[in-house]
Design an enzyme around this catalytic site. Structure first.
Site, PDB file in Angstrom:
ATOM      1  N   GLN A  36       0.933  -1.116   0.014  1.00  0.00           N
ATOM      2  CA  GLN A  36      -0.097   0.001  -0.024  1.00  0.00           C
ATOM      3  C   GLN A  36       0.856   1.230   0.014  1.00  0.00           C
ATOM      4  OE1 GLN A  36      -2.356   0.922   3.341  1.00  0.00           O
ATOM      5  NE2 GLN A  36      -0.953  -0.011   4.826  1.00  0.00           N
ATOM      6  N   SER A  45       6.615  -1.408  10.041  1.00  0.00           N
ATOM      7  CA  SER A  45       7.676  -1.419  11.090  1.00  0.00           C
ATOM      8  C   SER A  45       9.304  -1.687  10.313  1.00  0.00           C
ATOM      9  CB  SER A  45       7.403  -2.752  11.955  1.00  0.00           C
ATOM     10  OG  SER A  45       6.280  -2.329  12.498  1.00  0.00           O
ATOM     11  N   VAL A 174      -4.956  -3.115  -0.351  1.00  0.00           N
ATOM     12  CA  VAL A 174      -5.723  -4.178  -0.598  1.00  0.00           C
ATOM     13  C   VAL A 174      -7.171  -4.162   0.064  1.00  0.00           C
ATOM     14  CG1 VAL A 174      -6.263  -6.619   0.133  1.00  0.00           C
ATOM     15  CG2 VAL A 174      -3.894  -6.102  -0.688  1.00  0.00           C
ATOM     16  N   HIS A 225       6.526   1.715  20.578  1.00  0.00           N
ATOM     17  CA  HIS A 225       7.660   1.713  21.273  1.00  0.00           C
ATOM     18  C   HIS A 225       8.659   2.631  21.008  1.00  0.00           C
ATOM     19  CE1 HIS A 225      11.567  -0.246  22.262  1.00  0.00           C
ATOM     20  NE2 HIS A 225      12.217  -0.271  20.726  1.00  0.00           N
ATOM     21  N   TYR A 263      18.006  -0.621  25.125  1.00  0.00           N
ATOM     22  CA  TYR A 263      19.042  -1.274  24.458  1.00  0.00           C
ATOM     23  C   TYR A 263      19.508   0.066  23.732  1.00  0.00           C
ATOM     24  CZ  TYR A 263      15.414  -0.911  20.803  1.00  0.00           C
ATOM     25  OH  TYR A 263      14.687  -0.624  19.800  1.00  0.00           O
ATOM     26  N   VAL A 363       6.120 -10.495  13.108  1.00  0.00           N
ATOM     27  CA  VAL A 363       7.639 -10.819  12.941  1.00  0.00           C
ATOM     28  C   VAL A 363       8.497  -9.890  12.791  1.00  0.00           C
ATOM     29  CG1 VAL A 363       9.161 -12.095  11.306  1.00  0.00           C
ATOM     30  CG2 VAL A 363       6.621 -12.968  11.392  1.00  0.00           C
ATOM     31  N   THR A 366      14.607  -9.386  13.434  1.00  0.00           N
ATOM     32  CA  THR A 366      15.297 -10.377  14.120  1.00  0.00           C
ATOM     33  C   THR A 366      15.278 -11.783  13.541  1.00  0.00           C
ATOM     34  OG1 THR A 366      15.520  -9.116  16.023  1.00  0.00           O
ATOM     35  CG2 THR A 366      15.948 -11.594  16.280  1.00  0.00           C
ATOM     36  N   ASP A 555       1.103 -36.435  18.848  1.00  0.00           N
ATOM     37  CA  ASP A 555       0.985 -38.047  19.455  1.00  0.00           C
ATOM     38  C   ASP A 555      -0.551 -37.813  20.261  1.00  0.00           C
ATOM     39  OD1 ASP A 555       1.756 -36.525  21.780  1.00  0.00           O
ATOM     40  OD2 ASP A 555       2.457 -38.449  22.546  1.00  0.00           O
ATOM     41  N   GLY A 569      -7.775 -37.768  22.279  1.00  0.00           N
ATOM     42  CA  GLY A 569      -7.082 -37.294  23.057  1.00  0.00           C
ATOM     43  C   GLY A 569      -5.931 -36.485  22.919  1.00  0.00           C
ATOM     44  N   GLU A 660      -8.911 -43.066  33.583  1.00  0.00           N
ATOM     45  CA  GLU A 660      -9.549 -41.754  33.267  1.00  0.00           C
ATOM     46  C   GLU A 660     -10.774 -41.881  33.423  1.00  0.00           C
ATOM     47  OE1 GLU A 660      -7.936 -39.688  29.881  1.00  0.00           O
ATOM     48  OE2 GLU A 660      -5.906 -39.843  30.794  1.00  0.00           O
TER      49      GLU A 660
END
Length: 850
Positions: A36, A45, A174, A225, A263, A363, A366, A555, A569, A660
């Site tokens: 855009q 950012s 968009v 920030h 920092y 994201v 870094t 699992d 489960g 259970e």
């Protein structure tokens, strides 16, 4: 997927351009990037990011993302200048607590293969002469960290990928995303619709608005920030490096002063100061309007006005740490917008209800190239080399997607970003979002709760405090160090003792339960799992979900309730998303084979009743046959207990006789009270998750997401017994498993016990073999039954049982021994001899049964 896929990437920042580059490198050609803002400076950012890359974190995944980002940006070069200035990093400690934290962080670096060194105060001053010598106690140095030139990298990636055929559309907002049923078909802009088979939102803090266009909740919050530049610093004057382009005009390591949430980096002769030491400043991205055509370093949507009063404390702390700043002033400052999430991680993947729509949001620079590579691998091969389960969009529970929750927790993460956080430390708010029907009774028993996924889970019960005095000498808890003693109580030893020697009840409600129902249910589970699901009604099966490469994506326990009805489960909400998506794909190919997958966790509740006296408790409230013959291990029975309809499931996570016992939520409190009253004669207590975890490790039961992930296959993880070598039907990952079965694993998940019987570890610590870092701890606990701390760790495949290794804990080496599994009752006598195979243990590998 096919190379002919039409891909539209929304956002030309550091993530979107990296993704285009990663796809091009894999042979994909039909790629359009929509932005855009102006392409030379999109205004998100990326355009204002300070670019500090500290690679090491408690997360292996995030560390690997950062490492690849540094490596890739180092490889991008033009006119003799790279896109990464590898000046290294220095994190300093000004408090004893932070000094200990840096030792723990050094351990993470060793675990994840990042070169790092702990420094004395004198070494810190030598490396960074501007530090106040009266404040610093020590530091951590990582020489491969440094400054990412994000804006420059973005431009060079646009240049490189444009030559490869990627089409970039700047000044193109968009306005909509088109769909045909449950699949995206294109992206709508004021210039027309761009056809697409795949749409990827890399829109950064605008991601919430993009997700809303297709009904997808993106749980991120844009927050301001503070970042400021000083006037010229006399101590930095006259250096040749000052004349180099921004990012390359730095020679000192990037610096963190986390005790004050600050920092620092150089901008030639100036200092740049980033501060989290201010109130959270939430932003609604839609309120920023469209990005203007004219964007520059001083004017962009993501750069808000500087609020001097918020920065004043940070400025004073900076001048105290760096006396050279006392002769300077703030020359420029702004409140830059970044994205924060409820758990601090990025958001990656696709929603379960829509095909072709992916996100890579929240994201930071870094991790940008690492995330882009992972998503490119998912798009082109179906899986990422680096496990991304902790980044999946689908990891969030429904309660965690509402805007109030996202706002509160994201702001909390902002405030705590540099805090010293214990691995078990729960959030203080919001709490009591999800409680089981047993919650009032647990309060009466003085339960200490920790929160996971919105659920309140009892960790131990103060009602059992007096039992500690009655413990036999061999069960008395050992004294712990201050760190491992946090969120721990010696009561857990008493609860484990009671479970092993009498009987205890555990709240299992928070474990995910899904119902899979319909004419396509058996076919779905046959295709997705490693076990044969054409079992008898009433059978319980422990099985794996794999990806095409044989990596473990989960699992699960599968309960066959009827011909076309199963209960699962599972571990996380991601399992639900996977099953839901695959059921939809199956139905699209065979409409008559529909399958309904629904989450029934909240409408049910469950008590784990375990211990040698558990049958005595049941005998007091029912005549149901729960003998080994009447209810064998890994079977279930629908029955009535004291008038309450229940499902009794013969399985155990703690390695003791029991079940259970599941019912609907409406009967939950009555079920608890009924079992509680019946158990009084037999010494019944309520047990918490702390004791549960200890006994789980004694039995060697794995935890998905910690002990094993998609990066591991069943042979490495010690769960190959869950792969049915005789299963005739094809299943996801079968070809890979057959290939892997002929290979000797280069690494294995191994059980360790600590030699001195008392030194604790908590997880993620490095493990040394023959003096070199060779692996890392996954999960750990004190084994009250075996009287030693236990750790599971990934180690080279050649490390054998009985060998000695060392675990680094806060800079100290702790000797440990590699053990055979299971550490407790390996013959499974406690579960009874006439049982079906245990869900874990030495059951014979898939390899041996081929």
């Amino acid at each position: 997927m096919s190379l002919s896929q039409r891909v539209v990437i929304i956002g030309a920042g550091i993530v979107g351009t990296n993704l285009a580059d990663e796809l091009v490198s894999r042979g994909w050609k039909d790629i359009t990037v929509v932005e855009q803002g102006p392409l030379h400076m999109p205004g998100g950012s990326t355009s204002h990011a300070p670019g500090l890359v500290f690679q090491t974190s408690p997360s292996k995944t995030m560390t690997y993302f950062a490492r690849y980002t540094a490596e890739k940006l180092l490889s991008i070069e033009k006119d003799g200048h790279k896109c990464f200035n590898q000046v290294g990093s220095l994190e300093i400690a000004t408090t004893p607590a932070r000094l200990e934290e840096l030792k723990r962080k050094h351990g993470y670096a060793s675990s994840w293969g990042i070169g790092a060194r702990l420094l004395s105060a004198e070494e810190c001053f030598k490396m960074y002469p501007h530090l106040n010598t009266d404040m610093v106690l020590g530091g951590l140095h990582v020489p491969t960290d440094g400054l990412a030139l994000a804006a420059r990298a973005t431009q060079l990636l646009i240049e490189r990928t444009s030559k490869a055929g990627v089409r970039y559309l700047g000044h193109t907002p968009v306005t909509g995303i088109e769909r045909d049923g449950r699949r995206v078909t294109g992206v709508t802009t004021p210039k027309g619709t761009i056809p697409a088979d795949i749409v990827v939102s890399c829109a950064g803090f605008w991601g919430v608005e993009l997700g809303a266009m297709v009904g997808v909740e993106i749980p991120l919050l844009p927050l301001g920030h503070q970042y400021a530049k000083t006037t010229a610093v006399p101590a930095l004057e006259g250096r040749d490096v000052n004349s180099l382009p921004n990012g390359m005009n730095a020679a000192l390591p990037i610096l963190r002063h986390q005790d004050k949430r600050l920092y620092y980096r150089e901008h030639g002769g100036q200092y740049g100061i980033g501060s989290y030491a201010h109130r959270p400043m939430p932003v609604v991205a839609s309120s920023l309007g469209l990005t203007p055509k004219d964007v520059d370093e001083q004017n962009m949507p993501s750069r808000l006005d500087f609020t001097t009063e918020d920065f004043d404390p940070a400025w004073k702390d900076s001048q105290e740490l760096l006396p050279a700043l006392r002769d300077t002033e703030i020359a420029d400052g702004f409140n830059g917008i970044f994205s924060f999430t409820p758990d601090g991680g990025p958001i990656l993947g696709q929603p379960s209800h829509l095909d072709g729509f992916y996100v890579a949001e929240a994201v930071w620079v870094t991790h940008s190239a690492g995330v882009a590579r992972a998503l490119a691998q998912i798009l082109t091969t179906g899986r990422s080399d680096i496990d991304v389960s902790e980044c999946e969009l689908s990891r969030f529970e429904e309660i965690q997607l509402n805007r109030d929750y996202v706002s509160e927790t994201a702001q909390q993460n902002f405030v705590e970003i540099y805090d010293i956080v214990h691995p078990l430390q729960p959030r203080t708010s919001p709490r009591n979002l999800r409680v089981s029907p047993f919650y009032p009774r647990q309060l009466e028993l003085g339960a200490f709760f920790l929160e996971v996924g919105g659920w309140e889970r009892p960790w131990w019960y103060e009602a059992n405090k007096d039992l500690v005095k009655s413990l036999p000498p061999s069960w008395q808890p050992v004294e712990r160090d201050a760190w491992s003693a946090q969120f721990h109580s010696p009561i857990s030893a008493a609860e484990a003792w009671k479970t092993r020697n009498a009987v205890a009840m555990f709240d299992m409600t928070a474990f995910h339960r899904f119902e899979v129902r319909g004419p396509g249910a058996i076919g779905l589970l046959q295709r997705l799992t490693t076990s044969d699901m054409t079992t008898k009604i009433g059978t319980v099966t422990y099985t794996l979900l794999l990806n095409d490469h044989g990596g473990i994506r989960g699992d699960i326990f599968v309960l066959r309730l009827d011909d076309d009805v199963f209960q699962i489960g599972a571990n996380t909400a991601t399992d639900l998303a996977y099953l839901t998506r695959e059921a939809r794909v199956q139905e699209q190919g065979a409409p008559g084979k529909w399958t309904q997958v629904r989450d029934i966790t909240g409408s049910t509740c469950c008590i784990g009743l375990w211990g040698p006296r558990s049958r005595d408790v049941i005998a007091g409230i029912s005549t149901v046959d729960v003998s080994n013959k009447g209810l064998p291990y890994f079977t279930l029975k629908k029955t009535i207990l004291a008038g309450i309809p229940v499902t009794m499931i013969r399985k155990s996570y703690v390695g003791e006789l029991g079940w259970e016992i599941q019912t609907s939520a409406e009967y939950g409190q009555r079920l608890w009270d009924t079992i509680w009253q019946a158990g009084k004669l037999h010494g019944l207590i309520a047990g918490g998750r702390s004791a549960f975890n200890s006994m789980r490790l004694e039995k060697g039961y794995r935890t998905y997401g910690a002990d094993m992930t998609t990066e591991h296959n069943p042979f490495e993880a010690g769960v190959s017994f869950a792969v049915d070598a005789n299963k005739k039907d094809d299943f996801v990952g079968k070809a890979a498993i057959q290939r892997l079965s002929n290979q000797v694993p280069s690494r294995r998940l191994r059980a360790l016990t600590v030699d001195d019987g008392r030194s604790m570890i908590l997880g993620k610590e490095p493990v040394f073999y023959n003096g070199k870092a060779a692996g890392y701890v996954t999960t750990a606990a004190f084994g009250y039954t075996i009287r030693k701390p236990i750790a599971y760790a990934w180690l080279p495949g050649g490390v054998g049982e009985g060998e000695t290794v060392e675990i680094e804990y806060f800079g100290k080496r702790i000797k440990a021994t590699v053990e055979a599994e299971s550490l407790y009752d390996p013959e499974m006598n406690r579960l009874s001899q006439d049982s079906l195979p245990s869900p874990i243990g030495s059951q014979g590998s898939f390899r041996s049964r081929l």
